[in-house]
Design a protein around this motif. Structure first.
Motif, PDB file in Angstrom:
ATOM      1  N   GLU A  46      50.735  36.334 -63.743  1.00 30.75           N
ATOM      2  CA  GLU A  46      50.190  35.101 -63.171  1.00 30.75           C
ATOM      3  C   GLU A  46      50.636  33.882 -63.970  1.00 30.75           C
ATOM      4  OE1 GLU A  46      48.646  33.022 -60.245  1.00 30.75           O
ATOM      5  OE2 GLU A  46      48.612  35.208 -60.278  1.00 30.75           O
ATOM      6  N   SER A  50      52.998  30.839 -62.580  1.00 37.06           N
ATOM      7  CA  SER A  50      52.616  29.432 -62.618  1.00 37.06           C
ATOM      8  C   SER A  50      53.631  28.621 -63.428  1.00 37.06           C
ATOM      9  CB  SER A  50      51.213  29.266 -63.184  1.00 37.06           C
ATOM     10  OG  SER A  50      51.171  29.682 -64.535  1.00 37.06           O
ATOM     11  N   ARG A  53      56.616  28.092 -61.229  1.00 32.74           N
ATOM     12  CA  ARG A  53      56.286  27.115 -60.189  1.00 32.74           C
ATOM     13  C   ARG A  53      56.361  25.699 -60.755  1.00 32.74           C
ATOM     14  NH1 ARG A  53      51.284  29.004 -58.611  1.00 32.74           N
ATOM     15  NH2 ARG A  53      52.357  30.597 -57.434  1.00 32.74           N
ATOM     16  N   GLU A  54      55.807  25.496 -61.953  1.00 38.30           N
ATOM     17  CA  GLU A  54      55.850  24.173 -62.583  1.00 38.30           C
ATOM     18  C   GLU A  54      57.279  23.748 -62.887  1.00 38.30           C
ATOM     19  OE1 GLU A  54      53.352  24.176 -66.020  1.00 38.30           O
ATOM     20  OE2 GLU A  54      51.561  24.682 -64.877  1.00 38.30           O
TER      21      GLU A  54
END
Length: 130
Positions: A46, A50, A53-54
């Motif tokens: 996870e 993330s 994604r950032e």
């Protein structure tokens, strides 16, 4: 008699070990360890998701800003025209440069002469000597 005593004690310890192993629930400890490892793996995935994604959002916003600045540089800026003025006529395309004709020593333009050609010699045939 000593070897018989060693054999009997080994037999008793083996039976006791087998009964203890059957009565104990080894799945509890293993399940707890597997749950802990699974939870840690999910948390790691996870956080990696993330982070990715950032990074993608940051990269895309950088590309967007860069393309906007390049678009501003490349687009010709037209000066603001007043409503009363007529639009300017399009500029004429540049004409090809014309070279002046060469002049002879007399000052008159000379006629263009064709280039000199070299005479072609016939190829020697084998077996002949010159």
């Amino acid at each position: 008699m000593l070897p018989l005593l060693t054999f009997a004690s080994g037999l008793i310890v083996g039976i006791a070990g087998i009964r203890l192993a059957r009565s104990a629930k080894p799945g509890d400890g293993l399940k707890a360890a597997a749950d802990t490892i699974g939870t840690k793996a999910r948390e790691g995935l996870e956080s990696a998701r993330s982070g990715l994604r950032e990074a993608a959002v940051t990269g895309l916003s950088t590309v967007e800003k860069t393309s906007a600045s390049l678009r501003d540089r490349l687009q010709p800026t037209a000066p603001p025209s007043s409503a009363g003025e007529a639009p300017a006529a399009p500029a004429e395309p540049p004409k090809a440069a014309v070279r002046p004709a060469a002049k002879s020593a007399t000052g008159k333009p000379s006629a263009a002469r064709p280039a000199r050609r070299r005479a072609v010699k016939p190829a020697a045939t084998p077996g002949t000597s010159s």
